[in-house]
Write a protein that holds these residues in place. Structure first.
Motif: not given
Length: 211
Positions: A109-117, A147-158, A163-168
């Motif tokens: 159905d879908y994928l959703k990230f968590d911290d630090p997104v 929103g201004a300054g939000n590096i996660y407001g894009n269709p990609w993830l750096d 770095q560790v990223v949580d998959i919610n």
């Protein structure tokens, strides 16, 4: 000759410093014998699979929050010396034990990230749920709120080095579009997750989850 071809392939891709887990080389979509006339130009395509550079953190995979629902969580970590920009995702699965027929009939159905997104979004939620497998597909929306300054407001993830990223959650649903709750106890599924970066390099992770 094969070594010479490989040298030019890697030089052309600019990936000489990357330690690839495997490389799939094709020509015209085929990896079988190639028959061409003498003097003809042959174009090769190389798919580099680096499953040792962006890893699934061992022991992090499991049902989301430990609950008996058709949602999976885990963590990913960048073990390479450079930032990886993720732009696409795909998943296949094998039902290792399916006593209730839950895995055999569900759909991605879908994928959703968590911290630090920040304010993570449900990616692919607008698409029709995919049965049997979900091919590697570009993110269809921003990974987090804009929103201004939000590096996660894009269709990609750096993902920075180390770095560790949580998959919610990676959610699966039944034919009616509802998540399965509860999953049948003892259900065990092997997932093969593929992430793709902006250079077209694939990173493969294998997760085994038991409910």
């Amino acid at each position: 000759m094969n070594r010479l071809i490989l040298f030019f392939l890697f030089a052309g891709l600019g990936i000489g410093a990357v330690q690839a887990a495997s490389v799939d080389i094709t020509s015209g979509g085929s990896n079988g014998p190639i028959v061409v006339a003498v003097g003809a130009t042959v174009t090769f395509d190389a798919a580099v699979i680096c499953d040792d550079l962006l890893i699934a953190v061992p022991g992090s995979e499991g049902p989301k929050g430990g609950d008996p629902e058709s949602e999976v969580e885990w963590q990913i970590r960048n073990d390479s010396p450079a930032t990886i920009r993720l732009v696409a995702f795909g998943v296949d699965w094998v039902c290792l034990n399916d006593p209730g027929g839950d895995c055999g009939s569900w759909r991605f159905d879908y994928l959703k990230f968590d911290d630090p997104v920040n304010a993570a979004k449900k990616i692919y939620d607008a698409m029709s749920p995919a049965p049997t497998s979900f091919p590697v597909t570009p993110f269809d929306r921003n990974v987090g709120s804009g929103g201004a300054g939000n590096i996660y407001g894009n269709p990609w993830l750096d993902v920075a080095p180390g770095q560790v990223v949580d998959i919610n959650e990676m959610e699966f649903v039944d034919a009616g579009g509802d998540k399965i709750d509860p999953m049948t106890a003892g259900t065990q599924v092997e997932f093969t997750v593929t992430w793709r970066d902006d250079a077209g390099i694939d990173y493969v992770q294998v997760l085994t989850v038991t409910w």
